[in-house]
Design a protein around this motif. Structure first.
Motif, short mmCIF file in Angstrom:
data_model
loop_
_atom_site.label_atom_id
_atom_site.label_comp_id
_atom_site.label_asym_id
_atom_site.label_seq_id
_atom_site.Cartn_x
_atom_site.Cartn_y
_atom_site.Cartn_z
N LYS B 9 0.87 -1.18 0.00
CA LYS B 9 0.00 0.00 0.00
C LYS B 9 0.91 1.23 0.00
N TYR B 10 0.62 2.18 -0.89
CA TYR B 10 1.42 3.40 -0.94
C TYR B 10 0.62 4.58 -0.38
N CYS B 11 1.34 5.55 0.19
CA CYS B 11 0.71 6.86 0.40
C CYS B 11 0.56 7.48 -1.00
N GLY B 12 0.01 8.68 -1.07
CA GLY B 12 -0.21 9.27 -2.39
C GLY B 12 1.03 9.85 -3.04
N GLY B 13 2.08 10.07 -2.27
CA GLY B 13 3.35 10.52 -2.85
C GLY B 13 3.38 11.98 -3.27
N CYS B 14 2.78 12.87 -2.46
CA CYS B 14 2.73 14.29 -2.88
C CYS B 14 4.09 14.96 -2.83
N ASN B 15 4.94 14.57 -1.88
CA ASN B 15 6.24 15.22 -1.72
C ASN B 15 7.21 14.24 -1.06
N ARG B 20 9.81 5.93 -3.75
CA ARG B 20 9.09 4.82 -3.13
C ARG B 20 9.12 3.57 -4.00
N LEU B 21 9.06 3.76 -5.31
CA LEU B 21 9.07 2.60 -6.20
C LEU B 21 10.44 1.92 -6.21
N PHE B 40 -2.71 -4.56 -1.61
CA PHE B 40 -3.04 -4.43 -0.18
C PHE B 40 -4.47 -4.87 0.11
N THR B 56 5.03 11.81 7.88
CA THR B 56 3.61 12.07 8.14
C THR B 56 2.80 10.77 8.08
N CYS B 58 0.63 9.40 5.91
CA CYS B 58 -0.79 9.73 5.80
C CYS B 58 -1.60 8.69 5.03
N ALA B 59 -0.99 7.59 4.63
CA ALA B 59 -1.75 6.58 3.86
C ALA B 59 -2.99 6.13 4.64
N GLU B 60 -4.08 5.96 3.92
CA GLU B 60 -5.32 5.48 4.55
C GLU B 60 -5.25 3.97 4.68
#
Lengths: 481, 84
Positions: B9-15, B20-21, B40, B56, B58-60
């Motif tokens: 599962k990834y967070c959205g990767g905003c910054n 991550r990949l 996931f 942070t 922040c992944a849901e």
């Protein structure tokens, strides 16, 4: 959700009336000047389908419980607002330009509240109509243009006193099955990449402006709608056949003047009709959301900072202390914009309709920063890049059998970096700071979602000056009045 | 023969502070053939690696059982925990 390919296919089915350079376009999607902007919108579809971005790019519909593209979502909590901010940065960073889809989500969210509140007062059924429209948008994963800005004519006069009554879009005829509207919306971002045009009034109105207090949505290829494409600095470079001089090889934005020449709007698609007291309400809600949306410039800033650091390295200047300091300053300014957008999202609240709205004071502070900071970031990028960014000969000269060798020789920087790579990064900096993407990164940052003075008025209305005075007086022993 | 199933599962990767990949590729390489990789959302997963770009995190993750969650927000995490 649509894939990027399905999105492009859906655009090909539209029968839009689009003019550019005085001619009607037969093929909008493949036009080389428009296509980069279509690519940028398509990216919003593509990224929603990728596991590494879906946590931001998708949401769960509060209407159907289905997974939807976040650009069609109604904010159900401050977490959604924060994700919208992050989505803006993410998309800006991956396209390096305006990706055009934020006006749609902002219009949808603003209307979700205003239609509810009009119904509460007037017993109308706008919210039911709106929710049906929203469900359609979510199910079909549509790109919506949020059309607010009227041409406005004489700025000192309200709509009903304009010499030409069409300077603000208005209802010219009311029928049992709908209305006929006439007027125009200016600066419409992504208009010809849109499936639907959502029209909203542009200013607060009084009783005499009743015909102008109108909001509705129509398919973008509705009869009577004409699009006249805006020009962008360096736009013809996209037609020259190469790709180096474009700077950004893949993406771009566009704006258009959208003319409504006696357009029929069916009653089911009308979301406001004469409720003048709510015109300003809708404008303020949309503007607040849209001022939050400028987190996208942080993403474009990420690209520009990356480009500035790269050209510094290609020039062999990256270790100079002043270069390092300028890069730090660019990052500081860039993250300052992000802070504002994040803050107004995190401090959002629930409205009576159930939709969450940003903190409007902080949204205006965010956008006020965005009217200034990209200009300083761009100045620093140009400072680091050097003058070659604007004196560089063309790609055709680089490829010329006669003079290409001299360009290769004299525009070389670090030995291990190819001349072409050095020129590519310079063209990208040019693209963002004074080429086609500067439309979005600079002037749109200045005037989009309202010009700087509009935010200052909102800031002055919302700060509690009396409370601040009381605090000061208490500390220095001045008696409170 | 693959013995364990891991979801990603990834967070959205905003910054993100790192790629991550690239990190997940290096984890896959490090663990080799012993792991079968899945989404996931796959209930068969023994563990779900939650790859976040920053602290942070922040992944849901509400749909991921607590006991399956392995939070990762830096490439410098202790990889031995994945082999347990």
């Amino acid at each position: 959700m649509k894939t990027a390919v399905q999105y492009e296919e859906s655009l090909r089915k539209l029968d839009l009336t689009v003019y550019m350079f005085g001619e009607k376009l037969e093929n909008v999607v493949d036009n080389p000047i428009i296509r980069p902007s279509m690519n940028a919108v398509a990216k919003t579809y593509e990224m929603a389908a990728r596991p590494e971005f879906e946590d931001i790019m998708t949401a769960t519909s509060h209407l159907t419980g289905k997974k939807i593209n976040r650009f069609t979502h109604i904010h159900q909590g401050t977490g959604d607002l924060v994700k919208k901010t992050k989505m803006g940065r993410l998309m800006g960073a991956h396209t390096g330009c305006c990706f055009q889809r934020c006006v749609g989500i902002d219009a949808l969210n603003a209307l979700s509240m205003t239609t509810f509140e009009i119904d509460e007062v007037h017993g109308t059924e706008y919210n039911r109509r709106f929710l049906e429209f929203l469900r359609y948008v979510q199910d079909e994963d549509l790109m919506c243009d949020g059309a607010m800005t009227d041409p406005k004519g004489d700025r000192s006069l309200p709509p009903h006193q304009q010499e030409d009554p069409d300077m603000y879009l208005r209802v010219v005829e009311e029928r049992e099955d709908g209305i006929i509207v006439r007027g125009a919306k200016a600066h419409q971002t992504g208009a010809v990449n849109s499936h639907e045009i959502i029209v909203m009034p542009t200013i607060a109105m009084r009783e005499e402006d009743r015909d102008y207090a109108v909001s509705f949505a129509v398919p973008s290829d509705t009869s009577g709608i004409t699009y006249i494409m805006g020009r962008q600095s360096c736009d013809l470079r996209k037609t020259e056949g190469g790709n180096l001089d474009q700077g950004n090889l893949f993406y771009g934005g566009h704006e258009a003047l959208v003319v409504f020449d006696n357009v029929f709007v069916p009653r089911e698609r009308i979301f406001m009709l004469g409720e003048v007291a709510f015109a300003g309400h809708l404008v303020e809600r949309f503007a607040s959301y849209h001022r939050q949306s400028y987190a996208c410039k942080t993403g474009v800033g990420d690209v520009l900072i990356g480009a500035a650091q790269t050209i510094a390295e290609y020039n062999g200047a990256q270790n100079a202390s002043h270069i390092k300091d300028k890069i730090i300053e660019m990052n500081h300014l860039n993250e300052t914009m992000f802070c504002g957008s994040l803050a107004c999202a995190a401090e959002g609240h629930k409205e009576p309709s159930g939709t969450f709205l940003v903190n409007t004071l902080l949204a205006n502070v965010c956008k006020q920063n965005v009217t200034r900071l990209p200009y300083e970031i761009a100045r620093l990028a140009q400072d680091i890049a050097g003058g070659l960014m604007v004196t560089l000969p063309s790609e055709k000269d680089l490829k010329s059998p006669e003079v290409g060798k001299w360009m290769e020789k004299y525009f070389k920087g670090k030995a291990e970096i190819s001349t072409e790579d050095r020129l590519r990064i310079l063209r990208l900096i040019e693209n963002i700071t004074l080429g086609t993407a500067a439309v979005g990164y600079l002037t749109e940052s200045m005037h989009g979602a309202g010009s700087p003075q509009a935010q200052r008025i909102m800031i002055s209305r919302q700060v509690n000056l009396k409370e601040k005075q009381k605090l000061a007086k208490r500390l220095c022993g001045v008696n409170p009045e | 023969m693959k013995s364990r199933i891991f979801g990603i599962k990834y967070c959205g990767g905003c910054n993100p502070g790192y790629d991550r990949l690239e990190l997940i590729d290096s984890i896959k390489t490090g663990l080799g053939e012993q792991i079968q990789w899945t989404s996931f959302e796959d209930s068969r997963a023994d563990k779900v690696l939650i790859i976040c770009g920053c602290s942070t995190q922040c992944a849901e993750v509400e749909h991921i059982p607590q006991e399956k969650r392995v939070w990762i927000h830096t490439p410098d995490f202790d990889r031995s925990s994945l082999k347990e």
